[in-house]
Write a protein that holds these residues in place. Sequence first.
Motif, PDB file in Angstrom:
ATOM      1  N   ALA A 238     -44.669 -78.969  41.571  1.00  0.00           N
ATOM      2  CA  ALA A 238     -45.861 -78.247  41.924  1.00  0.00           C
ATOM      3  C   ALA A 238     -45.920 -76.820  41.265  1.00  0.00           C
ATOM      4  O   ALA A 238     -47.072 -76.460  40.960  1.00  0.00           O
ATOM      5  CB  ALA A 238     -45.818 -78.385  43.518  1.00  0.00           C
ATOM      6  N   ALA A 239     -44.731 -75.975  41.461  1.00  0.00           N
ATOM      7  CA  ALA A 239     -44.683 -74.779  40.896  1.00  0.00           C
ATOM      8  C   ALA A 239     -45.290 -74.765  39.266  1.00  0.00           C
ATOM      9  O   ALA A 239     -45.798 -73.832  38.949  1.00  0.00           O
ATOM     10  CB  ALA A 239     -43.308 -74.113  40.943  1.00  0.00           C
ATOM     11  N   LEU A 240     -44.729 -76.018  38.544  1.00  0.00           N
ATOM     12  CA  LEU A 240     -44.938 -75.984  37.298  1.00  0.00           C
ATOM     13  C   LEU A 240     -46.391 -76.240  36.949  1.00  0.00           C
ATOM     14  O   LEU A 240     -46.954 -75.724  36.237  1.00  0.00           O
ATOM     15  CB  LEU A 240     -44.077 -76.851  36.298  1.00  0.00           C
ATOM     16  N   ASP A 241     -46.715 -77.104  38.028  1.00  0.00           N
ATOM     17  CA  ASP A 241     -48.480 -77.471  37.896  1.00  0.00           C
ATOM     18  C   ASP A 241     -49.292 -76.160  37.959  1.00  0.00           C
ATOM     19  O   ASP A 241     -50.096 -75.982  37.201  1.00  0.00           O
ATOM     20  CB  ASP A 241     -48.568 -78.604  38.727  1.00  0.00           C
ATOM     21  N   LEU A 242     -48.707 -75.028  39.126  1.00  0.00           N
ATOM     22  CA  LEU A 242     -49.535 -74.192  39.221  1.00  0.00           C
ATOM     23  C   LEU A 242     -49.505 -72.898  38.097  1.00  0.00           C
ATOM     24  O   LEU A 242     -50.399 -72.375  37.620  1.00  0.00           O
ATOM     25  CB  LEU A 242     -48.871 -73.462  40.503  1.00  0.00           C
ATOM     26  N   PHE A 243     -48.110 -72.976  37.418  1.00  0.00           N
ATOM     27  CA  PHE A 243     -48.310 -72.310  36.143  1.00  0.00           C
ATOM     28  C   PHE A 243     -49.401 -72.631  35.328  1.00  0.00           C
ATOM     29  O   PHE A 243     -49.820 -71.894  34.537  1.00  0.00           O
ATOM     30  CB  PHE A 243     -46.658 -72.298  35.954  1.00  0.00           C
ATOM     31  N   GLY A 244     -49.201 -73.987  35.120  1.00  0.00           N
ATOM     32  CA  GLY A 244     -50.258 -74.741  34.257  1.00  0.00           C
ATOM     33  C   GLY A 244     -51.722 -74.336  34.637  1.00  0.00           C
ATOM     34  O   GLY A 244     -52.407 -73.993  33.453  1.00  0.00           O
ATOM     35  N   ARG A 245     -52.060 -74.166  35.801  1.00  0.00           N
ATOM     36  CA  ARG A 245     -53.400 -73.827  35.938  1.00  0.00           C
ATOM     37  C   ARG A 245     -53.728 -72.544  35.672  1.00  0.00           C
ATOM     38  O   ARG A 245     -54.721 -72.230  35.329  1.00  0.00           O
ATOM     39  CB  ARG A 245     -53.455 -74.037  37.494  1.00  0.00           C
ATOM     40  N   PHE A 246     -52.719 -71.666  35.990  1.00  0.00           N
ATOM     41  CA  PHE A 246     -52.925 -70.204  35.467  1.00  0.00           C
ATOM     42  C   PHE A 246     -53.084 -70.057  34.016  1.00  0.00           C
ATOM     43  O   PHE A 246     -53.966 -69.148  33.555  1.00  0.00           O
ATOM     44  CB  PHE A 246     -51.870 -69.306  35.988  1.00  0.00           C
ATOM     45  N   GLN A 247     -52.290 -70.590  33.306  1.00  0.00           N
ATOM     46  CA  GLN A 247     -52.273 -70.535  32.026  1.00  0.00           C
ATOM     47  C   GLN A 247     -53.700 -71.173  31.339  1.00  0.00           C
ATOM     48  O   GLN A 247     -54.476 -70.569  30.513  1.00  0.00           O
ATOM     49  CB  GLN A 247     -51.095 -71.585  31.200  1.00  0.00           C
ATOM     50  N   ALA A 248     -54.036 -72.311  31.839  1.00  0.00           N
ATOM     51  CA  ALA A 248     -55.535 -72.708  31.204  1.00  0.00           C
ATOM     52  C   ALA A 248     -56.428 -71.652  31.845  1.00  0.00           C
ATOM     53  O   ALA A 248     -57.488 -71.624  31.044  1.00  0.00           O
ATOM     54  CB  ALA A 248     -55.674 -74.064  32.246  1.00  0.00           C
ATOM     55  N   HIS A 249     -56.427 -71.056  33.124  1.00  0.00           N
ATOM     56  CA  HIS A 249     -57.516 -70.195  33.566  1.00  0.00           C
ATOM     57  C   HIS A 249     -57.494 -68.764  32.560  1.00  0.00           C
ATOM     58  O   HIS A 249     -58.664 -68.482  32.061  1.00  0.00           O
ATOM     59  CB  HIS A 249     -57.343 -69.794  34.771  1.00  0.00           C
TER      60      HIS A 249
END
Length: 475
Positions: A238-249
């Motif tokens: 889930a932490a990796l998923d969150l990192f991906g969300r910030f990267q995409a944003h």
Amino acid sequence: MPVANSQISLLPALSAVLGPSGLLTDPADIAPYAEDWRKLYRGRAAAVARPADTAQVAAVMRLAAAAGAPVIPQGGNTSMVGGASPTEAGNEIILSLSRLNRVREIDPLDMTMTVEAGVSLKAAQNAALEAGCMLPLSISSEGSAQIGGVLAVNAGGNNTVRYGNARDLVLGLEVVLADGSIWNGLRRLRKDNTGYCLRQLFVGSEGTLGIITTAILKLVPRPREVAVAFCAVPDAEAALDLFGRFQAHDAAAIQAFELMSGLGTEFVLRHIPGAVLPLAAPAPFYALVELATSRPNAGLRGSLEAVLEAALEAGTVLDAAIAESEAQRAAIWKLREEHSEAQKREGASVKNDVSVPVSKVPAFIRRATEACARLMPGIRAVPFGHMGDGNIHFNLEQPVDADPAWFLAQDHAIMDCVNEVVREFDGSFSAEHGIGRLKPYMMPDWRGGAELELMRRIKAALDPAGILSPGRVLP
Ligand code: MLT
Ligand code: ZN
């Protein structure tokens, strides 16, 4: 005092060069320099040389070279791998750079600072901020770690995800070589293709090739806005998923993305006075995200909220706290930066400073946790660190009630067990702490053949008598 014959006249000669305050020979004065902060390496030394400038460093090296005396450069003595601590032999001279402590110049237009080796990283950061810039290197030991050591080990830390390691911030160096000659490469050029890039040879060489005395570092604009959140997540995936969300944003806004386990954070809350969990309930893992920008009116707070709201809705984030003030930001960072100290207070721990591709961090943590549990029932895995750049400190805390000395005696078995998993993920066994005295035995296995041979040839060319930090880095 255990000084070799050839060294008998060395101490008076050093004293003549350095003056009474520049040379320590009393064992009680040497003791604080002879033990690392983890208290794992406690040695003896013939003397501590405390030169006040580059000319004195050069004079010390000329005398040491003539006497064939081994010299270990030392900064803040915060090495995690015993690199700056003397051995038990008692014949090494510790060369402390702490009196070379001037910030010589800051140029906000060139975006550079010229700083001597003994300036603490924190003092260098503060000087840059006062000049309206930022030195974007941040590590937990920045209050004590000194610029020379930070460069000598190519420190990484919390902001690597955005600005790279120490080596990415170096434009110029001044280095004293093993024979006492001085290489003045203090250039501040962004472009300079004039032969081999010598400065990068010394960065990361851990004091085995030369002694860094002064550096010119790159600065970046001081951020206008900083936004920090502490997020509870169900697992590392889930932490990796969150990192991906910030990267995409807005990938460019990410200044740090750190991971902490529930257990490591529990240690901090238990052992570090003033540490407080800013959430209603503990969680299996936490992610700390810091966004920063020098753009005016960028609305980072809005970005943070938007990404976190979507992640909360998706169940990736269980709960989150956003810092509302500088004090709250510091309190959140305290939970992360006190991890090592809290582990030390909890008992004995074995450190694995490893890196894998960012996308593999969760799988690595799962596999390494299982492997260690098979190796030693009751062992407590405390993975934490710089998830945004793939550098995880996969530290292992002794089983509750185990004998700390017994546990530490298993360190090679534990490190080798973790490293086997690291290898499966094409990672590195030392991401940012270096090799020091702890890990040279791993070098043949990981870097053997042409790579290690090339390193040995470079060492022989720059330090033919082998007097600089012998036994560190190369087996
Ligand atoms: C940190 O990032 O806090 C240190 O590099 C980690 C450690 O103690 O292993
Ligand atoms: Zn770290």
